[in-house]
Design a protein around this motif. Structure first.
Motif, PDB file in Angstrom:
ATOM      1  N   ILE A  90       0.857  -1.176   0.000  1.00  0.00           N
ATOM      2  CA  ILE A  90       0.000   0.000   0.000  1.00  0.00           C
ATOM      3  C   ILE A  90       0.896   1.229   0.000  1.00  0.00           C
ATOM      4  CG2 ILE A  90      -1.789   1.259   1.244  1.00  0.00           C
ATOM      5  CD1 ILE A  90      -2.552  -1.526   2.439  1.00  0.00           C
ATOM      6  N   TYR A  91       0.714   2.081  -1.010  1.00  0.00           N
ATOM      7  CA  TYR A  91       1.498   3.299  -1.142  1.00  0.00           C
ATOM      8  C   TYR A  91       0.599   4.502  -0.896  1.00  0.00           C
ATOM      9  CZ  TYR A  91       5.176   0.553  -3.336  1.00  0.00           C
ATOM     10  OH  TYR A  91       6.157  -0.361  -3.576  1.00  0.00           O
ATOM     11  N   SER A  92       1.092   5.441  -0.111  1.00  0.00           N
ATOM     12  CA  SER A  92       0.403   6.704   0.114  1.00  0.00           C
ATOM     13  C   SER A  92       1.413   7.819  -0.159  1.00  0.00           C
ATOM     14  CB  SER A  92      -0.106   6.780   1.551  1.00  0.00           C
ATOM     15  OG  SER A  92      -0.777   7.989   1.777  1.00  0.00           O
ATOM     16  N   ASN A  93       1.045   8.753  -1.010  1.00  0.00           N
ATOM     17  CA  ASN A  93       1.963   9.830  -1.417  1.00  0.00           C
ATOM     18  C   ASN A  93       3.251   9.287  -2.018  1.00  0.00           C
ATOM     19  OD1 ASN A  93       0.655  12.246  -1.117  1.00  0.00           O
ATOM     20  ND2 ASN A  93       1.213  12.465   1.027  1.00  0.00           N
ATOM     21  N   ASN A  94       3.161   8.230  -2.810  1.00  0.00           N
ATOM     22  CA  ASN A  94       4.299   7.587  -3.468  1.00  0.00           C
ATOM     23  C   ASN A  94       5.324   7.012  -2.498  1.00  0.00           C
ATOM     24  OD1 ASN A  94       3.351   7.959  -6.060  1.00  0.00           O
ATOM     25  ND2 ASN A  94       4.360   9.937  -6.297  1.00  0.00           N
ATOM     26  N   LYS A  95       4.920   6.769  -1.271  1.00  0.00           N
ATOM     27  CA  LYS A  95       5.804   6.140  -0.287  1.00  0.00           C
ATOM     28  C   LYS A  95       5.122   4.890   0.230  1.00  0.00           C
ATOM     29  CE  LYS A  95       7.860  10.457   1.069  1.00  0.00           C
ATOM     30  NZ  LYS A  95       7.577  11.631   1.838  1.00  0.00           N
ATOM     31  N   LYS A 122      -4.203  10.093  -3.349  1.00  0.00           N
ATOM     32  CA  LYS A 122      -2.814   9.663  -3.583  1.00  0.00           C
ATOM     33  C   LYS A 122      -2.528   8.302  -2.964  1.00  0.00           C
ATOM     34  CE  LYS A 122      -1.387  14.417  -3.753  1.00  0.00           C
ATOM     35  NZ  LYS A 122      -0.928  15.515  -2.976  1.00  0.00           N
ATOM     36  N   LEU A 123      -3.420   7.341  -3.237  1.00  0.00           N
ATOM     37  CA  LEU A 123      -3.308   5.989  -2.700  1.00  0.00           C
ATOM     38  C   LEU A 123      -3.174   4.999  -3.845  1.00  0.00           C
ATOM     39  CD1 LEU A 123      -3.679   4.164  -0.064  1.00  0.00           C
ATOM     40  CD2 LEU A 123      -6.001   3.860  -0.925  1.00  0.00           C
ATOM     41  N   SER A 124      -2.289   4.030  -3.669  1.00  0.00           N
ATOM     42  CA  SER A 124      -2.100   2.975  -4.648  1.00  0.00           C
ATOM     43  C   SER A 124      -1.907   1.663  -3.897  1.00  0.00           C
ATOM     44  CB  SER A 124      -0.878   3.276  -5.514  1.00  0.00           C
ATOM     45  OG  SER A 124      -0.605   2.201  -6.367  1.00  0.00           O
ATOM     46  N   ILE A 125      -2.648   0.647  -4.310  1.00  0.00           N
ATOM     47  CA  ILE A 125      -2.561  -0.666  -3.682  1.00  0.00           C
ATOM     48  C   ILE A 125      -2.257  -1.669  -4.777  1.00  0.00           C
ATOM     49  CG2 ILE A 125      -3.784  -2.431  -2.370  1.00  0.00           C
ATOM     50  CD1 ILE A 125      -5.603  -0.159  -1.334  1.00  0.00           C
ATOM     51  N   LYS A 126      -1.250  -2.506  -4.552  1.00  0.00           N
ATOM     52  CA  LYS A 126      -0.943  -3.542  -5.539  1.00  0.00           C
ATOM     53  C   LYS A 126      -0.575  -4.831  -4.827  1.00  0.00           C
ATOM     54  CE  LYS A 126       3.890  -2.333  -6.365  1.00  0.00           C
ATOM     55  NZ  LYS A 126       4.856  -2.022  -7.403  1.00  0.00           N
ATOM     56  N   ILE A 127      -0.791  -5.921  -5.529  1.00  0.00           N
ATOM     57  CA  ILE A 127      -0.462  -7.246  -5.013  1.00  0.00           C
ATOM     58  C   ILE A 127       0.755  -7.727  -5.781  1.00  0.00           C
ATOM     59  CG2 ILE A 127      -1.255  -9.602  -4.733  1.00  0.00           C
ATOM     60  CD1 ILE A 127      -4.106  -8.475  -4.646  1.00  0.00           C
ATOM     61  N   ILE A 128       1.749  -8.207  -5.044  1.00  0.00           N
ATOM     62  CA  ILE A 128       2.963  -8.699  -5.691  1.00  0.00           C
ATOM     63  C   ILE A 128       3.211 -10.140  -5.288  1.00  0.00           C
ATOM     64  CG2 ILE A 128       4.003  -6.417  -5.851  1.00  0.00           C
ATOM     65  CD1 ILE A 128       5.848  -7.301  -3.520  1.00  0.00           C
ATOM     66  N   ASP A 129       3.916 -10.840  -6.126  1.00  0.00           N
ATOM     67  CA  ASP A 129       4.376 -12.190  -5.828  1.00  0.00           C
ATOM     68  C   ASP A 129       5.750 -12.032  -5.216  1.00  0.00           C
ATOM     69  OD1 ASP A 129       4.963 -14.863  -5.695  1.00  0.00           O
ATOM     70  OD2 ASP A 129       5.176 -15.133  -7.854  1.00  0.00           O
TER      71      ASP A 129
END
Length: 121
Positions: free
Chosen positions: A36-41, A103-110
Motif C-alpha cells: 500500500i502506497y500513500s503519497n508515493n511512499k 494519492k493511494l495505490s494498492i498492488k499485489i505482488i508475488d
C-alpha cells in the motif's frame, strides 16, 4: 484469397494464441504480499492471508482498506469519483487499486518474483 493471405491469418492466429496463453499464466500466479502506497511512499506491506481493516488518512482525504479472503479492497473513501471503491476486491498480482485524489495505490505482488517496479516522481 491468395496464399499470402492464409499465411498472414495463420501468423495472427498463432500470435493471438501465444498472447492468450501468456496472459493466462500471469493470472494464475498467486499474490503473496499487498503493498500500500500513500503519497508515493510505501505505507504498509501486509500478507495477503491476513484479515484486517484500517483507515489511511492523507490531508483531508481518507480511505478504508479491508484485507480479507485472500485479497484487498477499498470499502470507503471520501474522494468524489469513488473509482477506488468501485474497483472492488482484487487478489491477483496483475491487479491494482488506485485513488488519485487521495494519492493511494494498492498492488499485489508475488514475493518470490524478481520483478522490480519503480515509482517515478
Amino acid at each position: 484469397m491468395k496464399k499470402r493471405d492464409f499465411i498472414l491469418i495463420a501468423l495472427l492466429l498463432i500470435m493471438s494464441a501465444v498472447f492468450f496463453v501468456y496472459n493466462r499464466k500471469i493470472d494464475e500466479k498467486e499474490g503473496k504480499v499487498i503493498q500500500i502506497y500513500s503519497n508515493n511512499k510505501l505505507y504498509k506491506e501486509i500478507s495477503i492471508d491476513e484479515e484486517t481493516e484500517f483507515k489511511i488518512k492523507d490531508g483531508s482525504g481518507y480511505n478504508i482498506v479491508k484485507v480479507h479472503d485472500g485479497g484487498v479492497e477499498v470499502t470507503e473513501a471520501n474522494c468524489p469519483d469513488k473509482v477506488c471503491v468501485n474497483t472492488g476486491h482484487i487478489s491477483k498480482p496483475s491487479q491494482t487499486i488506485v485513488c488519485v485524489p487521495n494519492k493511494l495505490s494498492i498492488k499485489i505482488i508475488d514475493s518470490s518474483s524478481d520483478d522490480h517496479d519503480a515509482i517515478v516522481q
